[in-house]
Design an enzyme around this catalytic site. Sequence first.
Site, mmCIF file in Angstrom:
data_model
loop_
_atom_site.group_PDB
_atom_site.id
_atom_site.type_symbol
_atom_site.label_atom_id
_atom_site.label_comp_id
_atom_site.label_asym_id
_atom_site.label_seq_id
_atom_site.Cartn_x
_atom_site.Cartn_y
_atom_site.Cartn_z
ATOM 1 N N LYS A 79 0.805 -1.238 0.000
ATOM 2 C CA LYS A 79 0.000 0.000 0.000
ATOM 3 C C LYS A 79 0.833 1.280 0.000
ATOM 4 C CE LYS A 79 -0.773 -0.536 4.984
ATOM 5 N NZ LYS A 79 0.405 -1.425 5.107
ATOM 6 N N SER A 80 1.963 1.270 0.740
ATOM 7 C CA SER A 80 2.794 2.479 0.807
ATOM 8 C C SER A 80 3.415 2.766 -0.554
ATOM 9 C CB SER A 80 3.916 2.303 1.834
ATOM 10 O OG SER A 80 3.369 2.028 3.100
ATOM 11 N N THR B 161 4.407 9.499 10.435
ATOM 12 C CA THR B 161 3.749 9.576 11.748
ATOM 13 C C THR B 161 4.403 8.683 12.809
ATOM 14 O OG1 THR B 161 2.193 7.832 11.138
ATOM 15 C CG2 THR B 161 1.497 10.096 10.716
ATOM 16 N N HIS C 224 11.861 2.503 3.546
ATOM 17 C CA HIS C 224 10.911 3.486 3.025
ATOM 18 C C HIS C 224 11.642 4.755 2.575
ATOM 19 C CE1 HIS C 224 6.678 2.165 4.462
ATOM 20 N NE2 HIS C 224 7.427 1.117 4.227
#
Lengths: 169, 169, 169
Positions: free
Chosen positions: A13-14, A39, A54
């Site tokens: 999803k990311s 976050t 990431h």
Amino acid sequence: MKTLFIGGVKSGKSRLAEAYILDQYPNSKKQGKPYYLATTEFIDEEMQARIHIHQQRRQDAFVTLEEPIKLLEALQFCTRPVLVECISMWLNNMLYHQIAEADILFELEAVLSLSCDVVMVHNEVGFGVIPDNALARQFVDLSGKAAQMMGKYCDRVFFCSAGLKITMK
Amino acid sequence: MKTLFIGGVKSGKSRLAEAYILDQYPNSKKQGKPYYLATTEFIDEEMQARIHIHQQRRQDAFVTLEEPIKLLEALQFCTRPVLVECISMWLNNMLYHQIAEADILFELEAVLSLSCDVVMVHNEVGFGVIPDNALARQFVDLSGKAAQMMGKYCDRVFFCSAGLKITMK
Amino acid sequence: MKTLFIGGVKSGKSRLAEAYILDQYPNSKKQGKPYYLATTEFIDEEMQARIHIHQQRRQDAFVTLEEPIKLLEALQFCTRPVLVECISMWLNNMLYHQIAEADILFELEAVLSLSCDVVMVHNEVGFGVIPDNALARQFVDLSGKAAQMMGKYCDRVFFCSAGLKITMK
């Protein structure tokens, strides 16, 4: 315009959300890079490794912001598209700081009512056996309520698995 | 041609994959029966009962092979379509034998690059609460990475629930 | 006509099913309100809160029936559309009362063969890590078998997440 990418752990999803925001809002001299709002608050070694992956992937495509708690404040004055990575972690942080569920959802609704373009990533955690642990159940519940709220407000919603997406809305 | 059926426990993915391969590659005198590659290694009573049900269903439609570990070797010279049942079990076996994650994914990529027709069945395990147990988390992670790789290489991907499938690709 | 709404905890499946049945079978003087068959048996405080929310939402749109066990008996003579909320809870109750799996599925098949219009809500619990606990595994298995049976008999099947639905059938 608000967009939601929802899916399980390691559903891609990311990555899909990153590709989507860069495709929808191409980085132009005029507009500048989109924001990437991370976050994450609590960082153990395992998490650190994930974050590093990431970050490498994002490279120079985004301007990274970090805000584990004050989501509305961080997004309030954004003039460029923002990828929020991720809502689940923010919910987790809010619960940890003992913010009441109603207040969390109220803040999320305010974020969804902002005029800026936001792409949100959210973990779907409700498709397994209901956990024994009351705290885990509370998280599953809040996570699902937040997902429903995002599903309602977002213009586009994608359900992710195996690095692919199904358009829900 | 590579195809993936991904879904939860008892989502009907195996049954759908079996029907699909028999439909796509009808058993003809010329071509012979498709292979059914079973990856199960560890067998307790519960597992034995499950296997028995699967075997009854396959009846005479497939030629059954068994290979819990050496997936690439088993598939390398296949001249007929193969149903791999299932990738999750193979990942589990590889982790049990302490094969490094990178090597597992490297072998999976090699399998996905073979020229033969392969239909793969894979468990989606990432839509529940993140497990406390570090080994379980490692499995969820590897399973998701493998799913994303299959999602990327496969020509067709189906998401399964309630014995039905949604076309993802 | 039989319809299934399947999805995780807090996926919005109940709300979607309620909206669907009221939309499909508008409450008319001629036909009267649809039935709402609640299958909940065991009620702790957490459950009570959930039920209360569901009840408030239903307001005056449904005639509420309660039957935790004898599903076929309760539905047998229904002359109006029925929303069954939910099959998962009924399965859970049946297991608690030590009804054999085959008998549970036999009764479900009988319900699915009734001529009345039934909309069923069911939890998808098979997309997480396989539970350690044998009883939980038994429930996941039965739940998946029931889902497959409903998927087969139902005319329409919707997969729910984030308060939205994907049409599977």
